[in-house]
Scaffold this motif. Structure first.
Motif: not given
Length: 219
Positions: A91-93, A101-105, A127-128
């Motif tokens: 999901l982060g990918k 990016e904010k949501e991925a973090i 990744l972060i």
């Protein structure tokens, strides 16, 4: 890779309204994927509390480039099975690909709290760092992950991507060498190494890598 390779152009819209394009490579014909999508969608509608088929649906939506719907389905899976770290990383990918990016973090940080594996923890930290445009921190983290788990291609590929983003072909090739030593038929590594080899002027090896990639994914 195996099966039938199909490429397609995918368009998506960020929350800011910015429209972006990306190319996908999938291994099945569109008609077969469409039938699978219909079947999984019907199953999920009939059994909404289940998560395994929903995860299959999310993976398929990602594969065909319907990322926004894939995100919604992955979130549903996580709500039912919050301990699934791999699902959070996937999901982060996707969120990263979409420029969120904010949501991925946020997703990665939750995965980091759940992980008990040191290699995975360092990978997630990398990744972060990538999401925060902290490429040097990302390189350190991915190197640590690769040192702990040298046989895991995912660490080396992530490291290669960071070096590629920094326009460091030597670093890119060094990481990809490790990938290809583990799996000589890794199409992604072959394509990335072609680009890096062209930059450093090794045209012959670059062509060999490209020809190998074409042979593996001739369609």
């Amino acid at each position: 890779m195996s099966g039938n390779i199909v490429t397609s152009l995918v368009q998506f819209t960020q929350l800011s309204g910015l429209e972006m394009n990306a190319h996908l490579v999938v291994e099945e014909k569109p008609a077969r994927l469409e039938q699978k999508l219909i079947t999984l969608s019907k199953y999920v509608d009939k059994y909404p509390q289940g998560w395994k088929k929903r995860l299959e649906l999310a993976d398929l939506l990602y594969e065909i480039g319907n990322w926004q719907q894939a995100v919604a389905e992955y979130l549903q899976v996580i709500s039912r099975q919050p301990q699934l770290i791999d699902v959070r990383l996937q999901l982060g990918k996707i969120l990263q690909i979409m420029g969120l990016e904010k949501e991925a973090i946020e997703i990665y940080e939750k995965a980091l709290l759940l992980s008990e594996n040191e290699g995975t923890q360092n990978h997630i930290k990398g990744l972060i760092a990538v999401c925060r445009s902290e490429s040097q921190k990302a390189i350190i983290a991915f190197n640590l992950a690769a040192a702990l788990e040298p046989d895991k291609v995912v660490h080396w590929l992530a490291l290669a991507q960071v070096h590629q983003g920094r326009e460091n072909p030597i670093g890119t090739l060094s990481a990809l060498k490790q990938v290809l030593s583990i799996n000589p038929d890794d199409v992604v590594a072959l394509i990335y190494s072609y680009d890096a080899l062209m930059v450093v002027g090794d045209i012959q090896t670059a062509r060999e890598r490209l020809n190998r990639a074409i042979a593996l994914a001739e369609d």
